[in-house]
Each structure stands twice: as structure tokens, then as C-alpha cells.
Design an enzyme around this catalytic site. Structure first.
Site, PDB file in Angstrom:
ATOM      1  N   ASP A   1      37.641  32.431  40.272  1.00  0.00           N
ATOM      2  CA  ASP A   1      36.719  32.411  41.406  1.00  0.00           C
ATOM      3  C   ASP A   1      35.584  33.388  41.131  1.00  0.00           C
ATOM      4  O   ASP A   1      35.308  33.689  39.972  1.00  0.00           O
ATOM      5  CB  ASP A   1      37.459  32.712  42.719  1.00  0.00           C
ATOM      6  CG  ASP A   1      38.139  34.080  42.723  1.00  0.00           C
ATOM      7  OD1 ASP A   1      37.743  34.956  41.929  1.00  0.00           O
ATOM      8  OD2 ASP A   1      39.070  34.273  43.530  1.00  0.00           O
TER       9      ASP A   1
ATOM     10  N   HIS B   1      37.814  36.932  40.176  1.00  0.00           N
ATOM     11  CA  HIS B   1      39.147  37.012  39.580  1.00  0.00           C
ATOM     12  C   HIS B   1      39.277  36.102  38.363  1.00  0.00           C
ATOM     13  O   HIS B   1      38.707  35.011  38.328  1.00  0.00           O
ATOM     14  CB  HIS B   1      40.206  36.625  40.622  1.00  0.00           C
ATOM     15  CG  HIS B   1      40.169  37.486  41.842  1.00  0.00           C
ATOM     16  ND1 HIS B   1      39.622  37.066  43.040  1.00  0.00           N
ATOM     17  CD2 HIS B   1      40.605  38.760  42.048  1.00  0.00           C
ATOM     18  CE1 HIS B   1      39.716  38.037  43.922  1.00  0.00           C
ATOM     19  NE2 HIS B   1      40.307  39.071  43.348  1.00  0.00           N
TER      20      HIS B   1
ATOM     21  N   SER C   1      43.464  43.154  44.570  1.00  0.00           N
ATOM     22  CA  SER C   1      43.744  41.715  44.493  1.00  0.00           C
ATOM     23  C   SER C   1      44.152  41.236  43.114  1.00  0.00           C
ATOM     24  O   SER C   1      44.751  40.172  42.980  1.00  0.00           O
ATOM     25  CB  SER C   1      42.513  40.922  44.951  1.00  0.00           C
ATOM     26  OG  SER C   1      41.373  41.268  44.194  1.00  0.00           O
TER      27      SER C   1
END
Length: 366
Positions: free
Chosen positions: A331, A334, A41
Site C-alpha cells: 500500500d 507498507h 504497523s
């Protein structure tokens, strides 16, 4: 990059791009013909948007609030991720998600400009987030292999080899394997020790990197694993709310293993060169001395819910901070665009021990 950041009041595309270009004083325009990206991600630019049954997506607000246009794209970020910033620095397009272009004809020129295969949730192990992402093996043996064949048909085998040898490959993988182990620790610890887990991941990663070499990879930027024990998600699981020592131990072990693998590959294959970014040390330095590195908040997430916004990924129901340039984490795991800008400035034209044996600029000029 570097200290260039977006204002909390909105986005001005032209100003952002000029700022990013101006701050990258050593940008190597046109140094590579393309970027080919694989991983998780950190690097996903929208592949998971196309996975119908996956819950690991970021294609909804407030993600993308600082991206040009202010809309979510599938990036797990408030704005650009690190792949975008590398592309800007090198003067090439940020490669599109493979699943958005996979229907293109085999002779399409789109593959010549680079492709992003990264998928949120992917790990070195195929079991990591099974059925929720495109595994690293599938990215290599399936998606990238098909692009490799397409390039061969379009350019001829010698032409494809030359093109890929000049291109930059980017790999960011391994963090999800560690996070999954920690979240499932009561079960996983009964099966294998953490050292055994890392050893298995090392052996798998060795095979995967060798396969990429066999398929044309000659210049690799490898992103080391961050101190995952210090991200909001893992802190929240720790009764003390401090960095989790076990998570950080596994991150350092896997990073050390990756360094050895890369060094051995370069010795075995003289035409292979690489750059390893020590994300772990770079991030930990900022956590230990936030103000010196331009942060006001390095424990809480900017976007989320609950204590320190650490209970859920950023979603439309979340609250988010106004001053995103002062936060390290967007978040629960990340980084913000501001944090990525700082890290990629080091990766692009920094020096050992944070980036070695070459930085990205040196790697792409060689």
C-alpha cells in the site's frame, strides 16, 4: 523466506509454510522460547482491530489476500508480516495480539509463548497519531508491564527473568513520527527544526529501551527505519514524484541515533545483546536496482487508488495488482509479503553492514 513467494492465483497454506521453511536454510528451530513484539504497523498482527475509535486498521479486504485463508487479520499486508516470518524461522508461534488475550488469567500459559503489543500508527512520541493507536509508552509501561507481572506470578521472579532473558524481543518504531512530521510540516517547522525533532525522539527512545531492559529484555532485534521518502505516500507529495530528501534525512538521523543507543546499552549492560537491521540501506539498494533484487515495481503501491495507487491505504474500494511478488509496496507505505521475505532473509542470516553486530540467527543462538 528469501525468494519464496506466493503465486498471484491464491494461497495454499501447506505449500507456503514448506516454502518458507525450505528457503530459510539456517533456521534455528527452538532457539528461543518466545517472541515479544512492540512497535507500529509493520509488526501489528491485529491489536488495532480492538480499538473501537481508531481509523488505523487493516481488518478489511484486500489486506490478507495472500494470508492463509485469504482473509484480513489486521496485518497491514497482503500476507505475512516480518514478525510472522521470524517466528517461522525460529520454530515458534507468531505471537498473538495482546488485546486478543488480555482477559486471560495471570497464570495463563499463553503469555509464555510470546505476545505482540505492536499497534499501527504508534510512534516513539506519545503524540504521534494520538488516540488512534496504542502508544509505544503504553505498550511498554501498560501492556507489557502487565505481562511481565503475570510471568513473575506464574514462574516466580527468577524463573521469569530466565525466561525473558532467553526470549527474543522485537522493536519496530519511529517511522510514524517522521511521516507525521512531514504531513504536518507547515506547523511543525514553526515549532522545532527537524534535527531538534530527531534529538527529542532519540532521548525518548533511550528511556523506552532502558525501561524494556529493566523489565527483562536481554536479546533485542531492532528494525531500522526504511527510506520513507521513497514510499508511494511521500513520493506522491513530492512535485517531482521522486524520493523526498527531507524524509530520508530524518530516517537516517534517527537510525544513526538508534545504533548509538544500542551500542551504549550493550556496553553499559554486558548481558544485553542486539541485532540492528539497516532497513534503510537494504530497501534503497532494491529501489536503485529493482531487477537485481527481483522487483518490477518499486514506486507504485500494489493496492490503492489514484496515481501510482498512492492516494489512500488499501481498502475494499481499491484496485490491486495481480503479480504481488514483483511489487515492493503493498500500500502507500507498507511492503508486500514478497518484499518482507527478502528483507528478513538478510536479517536472519545476513551480515554487516546490513545487519549488525549479529544477525537474528546468531542473536538467538548466543
Amino acid at each position: 523466506m528469501g525468494s519464496c513467494t506466493l503465486s498471484s492465483g491464491g494461497v495454499c497454506v501447506v505449500v507456503v509454510l514448506l516454502c518458507l521453511a525450505a528457503c530459510c536454510l539456517t533456521c534455528a528451530r527452538g532457539a528461543v522460547p518466545a517472541i515479544y513484539v512492540l512497535g507500529d504497523s509493520q509488526a501489528d498482527v491485529g491489536n488495532n482491530n480492538y480499538l473501537l475509535h481508531s481509523l488505523l486498521k487493516a481488518n478489511f479486504p484486500h489486506n490478507g489476500i495472500d494470508y492463509p485463508g485469504g482473509k484480513p487479520t489486521g496485518r497491514f499486508s497482503n500476507g505475512y508480516n516480518f514478525v510472522d516470518l521470524i517466528a517461522i524461522s525460529l520454530g515458534v508461534p507468531s505471537p498473538p495480539p495482546y488485546l486478543s488475550i488480555r482477559s486471560k488469567p495471570m497464570n495463563s500459559s499463553v503469555y509464555l509463548k510470546g505476545v505482540n503489543f505492536a499497534s499501527g500508527g504508534a510512534g516513539v512520541s506519545n503524540l504521534t497519531n494520538l488516540a488512534q493507536c496504542i502508544s509505544f509508552d503504553e505498550q511498554i509501561d501498560g501492556d507489557y508491564h502487565r505481562v511481565h507481572e503475570a510471568l513473575g506470578k506464574q514462574l516466580g521472579i527468577p524463573g521469569a527473568k530466565a525466561h525473558l532473558a532467553k526470549s527474543l524481543f522485537v522493536v519496530a518504531i519511529g517511522g510514524n513520527d517522521i511521516i507525521n512530521d512531514l504531513l504536518l510540516s507547515p506547523v511543525s517547522e514553526l515549532l522545532r527544526s527537524r534535527d531538534e525533532i530527531v534529538s527529542n525522539l532519540e532521548n525518548t527512545l533511550k528511556r523506552q529501551l532502558q525501561t524494556l531492559y529493566d523489565l527483562g529484555m536481554r536479546r533485542l532485534f531492532f528494525v531500522g527505519i526504511a527510506p520513507l521518502g521513497c514510499c508511494p505516500l511521500i513520493r506522491e507529495l513530492n512535485p517531482t514524484k521522486e524520493c523526498d530528501a527531507q524524509a530520508n534525512y530524518m530516517a537516517t538521523r534517527l537510525n544513526d541515533a538508534a545504533v548509538v543507543l544500542l551500542r551504549d546499552m550493550s556496553e553499559t549492560h554486558p548481558d544485553f545483546t542486539y541485532s540492528f537491521f539497516d532497513t534503510y540501506t537494504a530497501v534503497l539498494q532494491s529501489i536503485r536496482d529493482p531487477e537485481a533484487h527481483g522487483y518490477k515495481e518499486v514506486k507504485a503501491a500494489c493496492c490503492g487508488l489514484g496515481d501510482n495507487n498512492a492516494m489512500f491505504l488499501c481498502s475494499p474500494a481499491s484496485v490491486y495488482c495481480d503479480n504481488r511478488t514483483s511489487y515492493m509496496f503493498w500500500d502507500v507505505v507498507h511492503p508486500t509479503q514478497a518484499a518482507v521475505e527478502k528483507l528478513m532473509k538478510i536479517a536472519f542470516d545476513g551480515s554487516a553492514p546490513l545487519v549488525s553486530p549479529k544477525n537474528i540467527k546468531q542473536l538467538t543462538e548466543s
